[in-house]
Design an enzyme around this catalytic site. Structure first.
Site, PDB file in Angstrom:
ATOM      1  N   ARG A  50      26.382 -14.639 -65.164  1.00  0.00           N
ATOM      2  CA  ARG A  50      25.120 -15.224 -64.965  1.00  0.00           C
ATOM      3  C   ARG A  50      24.850 -15.314 -63.485  1.00  0.00           C
ATOM      4  O   ARG A  50      23.687 -15.263 -62.875  1.00  0.00           O
ATOM      5  CB  ARG A  50      25.247 -16.696 -65.354  1.00  0.00           C
ATOM      6  N   TYR A 102      -3.049 -13.299 -60.731  1.00  0.00           N
ATOM      7  CA  TYR A 102      -2.496 -13.125 -62.029  1.00  0.00           C
ATOM      8  C   TYR A 102      -2.297 -14.711 -62.528  1.00  0.00           C
ATOM      9  O   TYR A 102      -1.846 -15.513 -62.109  1.00  0.00           O
ATOM     10  CB  TYR A 102      -0.927 -12.684 -61.995  1.00  0.00           C
ATOM     11  N   ASP A 174       2.447  -9.916 -53.986  1.00  0.00           N
ATOM     12  CA  ASP A 174       2.513  -9.327 -55.529  1.00  0.00           C
ATOM     13  C   ASP A 174       2.124  -7.928 -55.454  1.00  0.00           C
ATOM     14  O   ASP A 174       0.748  -7.811 -55.556  1.00  0.00           O
ATOM     15  CB  ASP A 174       1.855 -10.248 -56.434  1.00  0.00           C
ATOM     16  N   LYS A 199       5.937  -4.203 -65.670  1.00  0.00           N
ATOM     17  CA  LYS A 199       4.810  -3.205 -65.356  1.00  0.00           C
ATOM     18  C   LYS A 199       5.337  -1.982 -64.934  1.00  0.00           C
ATOM     19  O   LYS A 199       6.017  -1.367 -65.831  1.00  0.00           O
ATOM     20  CB  LYS A 199       3.898  -4.044 -64.689  1.00  0.00           C
TER      21      LYS A 199
HETATM   22  C1  LIG Z   1       2.611  -9.394 -65.585  1.00  0.00           C
HETATM   23  C2  LIG Z   1       2.204  -9.898 -64.110  1.00  0.00           C
HETATM   24  C3  LIG Z   1       3.227 -10.958 -63.386  1.00  0.00           C
HETATM   25  C4  LIG Z   1       4.107 -11.842 -64.302  1.00  0.00           C
HETATM   26  O1  LIG Z   1       5.140 -11.031 -64.802  1.00  0.00           O
HETATM   27  P1  LIG Z   1       6.011 -11.195 -66.176  1.00  0.00           P
HETATM   28  O2  LIG Z   1       6.903 -10.028 -65.940  1.00  0.00           O
HETATM   29  O3  LIG Z   1       5.110 -11.072 -67.261  1.00  0.00           O
HETATM   30  O4  LIG Z   1       6.671 -12.592 -66.026  1.00  0.00           O
HETATM   31  C5  LIG Z   1       2.716 -11.379 -62.059  1.00  0.00           C
HETATM   32  N1  LIG Z   1       1.962 -10.700 -61.477  1.00  0.00           N
HETATM   33  C6  LIG Z   1       1.458  -9.647 -61.931  1.00  0.00           C
HETATM   34  C7  LIG Z   1       0.299  -8.968 -61.135  1.00  0.00           C
HETATM   35  C8  LIG Z   1       1.486  -9.312 -63.242  1.00  0.00           C
HETATM   36  O5  LIG Z   1       0.505  -8.286 -63.741  1.00  0.00           O
END
Ligand SMILES: *Cc1c(COP(=O)(O)O)cnc(C)c1O
Length: 383
Positions: A50, A102, A174, A199
């Site tokens: 963990r 997002y 992000d 992604k």
């Molecule tokens: C998918 C996504 C997130 C969140 O991520 P998860 O892995 O689904 O928790 C945050 N920001 C963007 C731009 C995303 O496409």
């Protein structure tokens, strides 16, 4: 040796993980606990999974080098990373973020604001000037996405960093849609980079993971790590290992998706029923010049299409054969999504917007598929 290409950096960073047998692919270490010596001392760096473990540390090392940070932490999802990041900030911290972003992250910011954990300001003008105006009114953390999901505005990260720092505020980016093969926000002055590794970084639609990379391993960073350990939000070693595997092809996947999306965007503008194509690679995009400067390895595979009504959007998403109707992005398979209903009550996304994630299929097949789906949706097709 100075490496010319980020792809070489990926390859070097992966091979430097090392393996006692000389295996060119690192192994998975699934152990939850690690043996101690006679005096209770740890034999290696790890005690309990963990907290951290070798496969997790291996991915963090690679991502840290790719984004040029002082530390990286990976999590079991992007949202778990966002949660830990904001959880580590002092109570009442002032956060500025755009009205379009997002939706899951924005929902979370609204909840934190309602509980009094943060003071949230959403700015409506979706560009660098909008951010600069917002932070001038007082701010501790600016959270932006570039490109911005799902309308793909691009922030000038260097200018944003300068302005946020002048206002005594940190810049968190992000960069899910612009992985380090195309943009390295820390090089441009950002303080924190976030990726949903679910992604492009993993790129195979089979892992959820999130990553934070920091410019400074300071107190807030140590707190972010403590939250991960105490909440148990590190990913499983298998997911970490899949992420290592996905990273090996990040460059080729991203460039291929970028080329296809550009071709798609140029052609989609001419399809009947299409009002507008939102894609930073198009010369008509208001932030194309910034994108050209800042996205050095391609504009990515994400674009949105505004069609002549919500009914067309719903019907077109249901009529494709090569695009799969599903959420998410950055995988090998191209996806199409009528976005507004997915985002929920806070969303300001227009209801005639289709969000497309262009994957690795042939660009001409994708164009033909979308063209036929649009014709069918508008009642003139043969499908
Ligand atoms: C998918 C996504 C997130 C969140 O991520 P998860 O892995 O689904 O928790 C945050 N920001 C963007 C731009 C995303 O496409």
């Amino acid at each position: 040796m100075r490496l010319e290409s980020i792809d070489t950096l990926v390859s070097r960073a992966l091979s430097e993980i090392g393996d006692p047998d000389g295996a060119v692919v690192p192994g998975i270490q699934p152990a939850t606990t690690f043996r101690r010596g006679p005096d209770g001392e740890l034999i290696g760096d790890f005690s309990y999974r963990r907290t951290s473990s070798p496969t997790i540390r291996a991915v963090e090392g690679v991502l840290n080098r790719l984004d040029g940070g002082e530390g990286c932490l990976i999590f079991s999802s992007g949202m778990a990373a966002i949660n830990a990041f904001f959880g580590a900030q002092p109570r009442g911290v002032r956060v500025a973020a755009p009205t379009v972003m997002y939706h899951g992250a924005q929902d979370w910011l609204h909840r934190l604001d309602e509980r009094g954990d943060i003071k949230l300001t959403l700015f409506e003008r979706l560009d660098t000037e909008g951010l600069i105006e917002a932070v001038a009114e007082g701010c501790d953390i600016a959270w932006i996405e570039s490109p911005l999901n799902p309308t793909w505005e691009v922030f000038d990260i260097a200018a944003a960093a300068e302005a946020t720092h002048a206002a005594g505020c940190l810049l968190a980016v992000d960069s899910t849609v612009a992985p380090p093969v195309t943009t390295r926000p820390l090089d441009l002055g950002a303080d924190i980079v976030f990726h949903s590794a679910s992604k492009y970084l993993n790129g195979h639609s089979d892992v959820t993971a999130g990553a934070l990379i920091t410019r400074r391993a300071d107190e807030a960073w140590a707190e972010t790590e403590a939250i991960r350990v105490l909440l148990g939000s590190a990913p499983s070693p298998f997911d970490a290992w899949l992420l290592l595997r996905g990273l090996r092809t990040l460059g080729v996947r991203y460039r291929r998706a970028s080329e296809s999306a550009l071709r798609f965007a140029e052609r989609a503008e001419m399809i009947e029923g299409v009002q507008q194509v939102l894609f930073p690679g198009l010369a008509s995009h208001p932030h194309h010049e910034i994108a050209k400067r800042q996205m050095t390895g391609g504009f990515g595979g994400m674009l949105s299409v505004l069609v002549d009504g919500p009914d067309t959007a719903v019907a077109a998403a249901a009529a494709t054969g090569v695009f799969t109707a599903a959420t998410s992005l950055g995988g090998p398979e191209s996806l199409i999504e009528h976005r507004a209903p997915v985002e929920g009550p806070h969303s300001v996304v227009p209801d005639n917007l289709l969000r497309l994630s262009v994957g690795l299929e042939g660009a001409d097949d994708l164009i033909a598929d979308f063209e036929e789906a649009m014709a069918a949706a508008r009642g003139r097709g043969s499908r």
